[in-house]
Scaffold this motif. Structure first.
Motif: not given
Length: 150
Positions: A20-45
């Motif tokens: 998606a980054r190669n095509f400059e398309i935004p990505v929306i990750l939808v996940t439950s709170l039980s999978h909470f993470s502080n991991k940083e994603h690249p811009s556009g995510v």
């Protein structure tokens, strides 16, 4: 165009984000709170957290998705809802959900659930392989190209 990912157990998030980054398309990750993470994603995510209740992520995706978007999920119910809205829906193992195959997939899921409730054992999904990853990557790139042209 946006890519919505039913992200709780999605093994191809890295492929989705990379392509998606190669095509400059935004990505929306939808996940439950039980999978909470502080991991940083690249811009556009972006990550959207939902309650841990059954189908909470599915309902949020259906609410947000618009014509021209792509959904990635292994959930047949979410796939059928996405198809009803005219969305391209992909499975992480590298196949596309269509109006031609969704009824059979839902029927198989239903029959397996009935069998399990009656005490029968059913087969689970086959292990996710490197071949599945590459098949998904090719399908995903093709879907993006089709949607960009369409």
């Amino acid at each position: 165009m946006k890519i919505y990912v039913d992200a709780d157990a999605c093994p191809v998030k890295d492929i989705i984000i990379s392509e998606a980054r190669n095509f400059e398309i935004p990505v929306i990750l939808v996940t439950s709170l039980s999978h909470f993470s502080n991991k940083e994603h690249p811009s556009g995510v972006e990550t959207i957290y939902v309650d841990s209740g059954a189908d909470a992520a599915d309902f949020r995706i259906v609410k947000l998705v618009e014509k021209g978007d792509i959904i990635v999920t292994q959930d047949y119910g979410l796939a059928s809802l996405g198809l009803a809205k005219g969305i391209i829906v992909l499975h992480q193992k590298g196949f596309r959900y269509t109006n031609d195959n969704i009824d059979q997939l839902l029927q198989t899921r239903y029959l397996s659930a009935v069998a399990r409730r009656s005490g029968q054992r059913t087969k689970g999904p086959k292990p996710f392989t490197a071949e599945d990853r590459e098949q998904f990557r090719e399908l995903f790139k093709k879907a993006i190209s089709l949607e960009k042209l369409g």
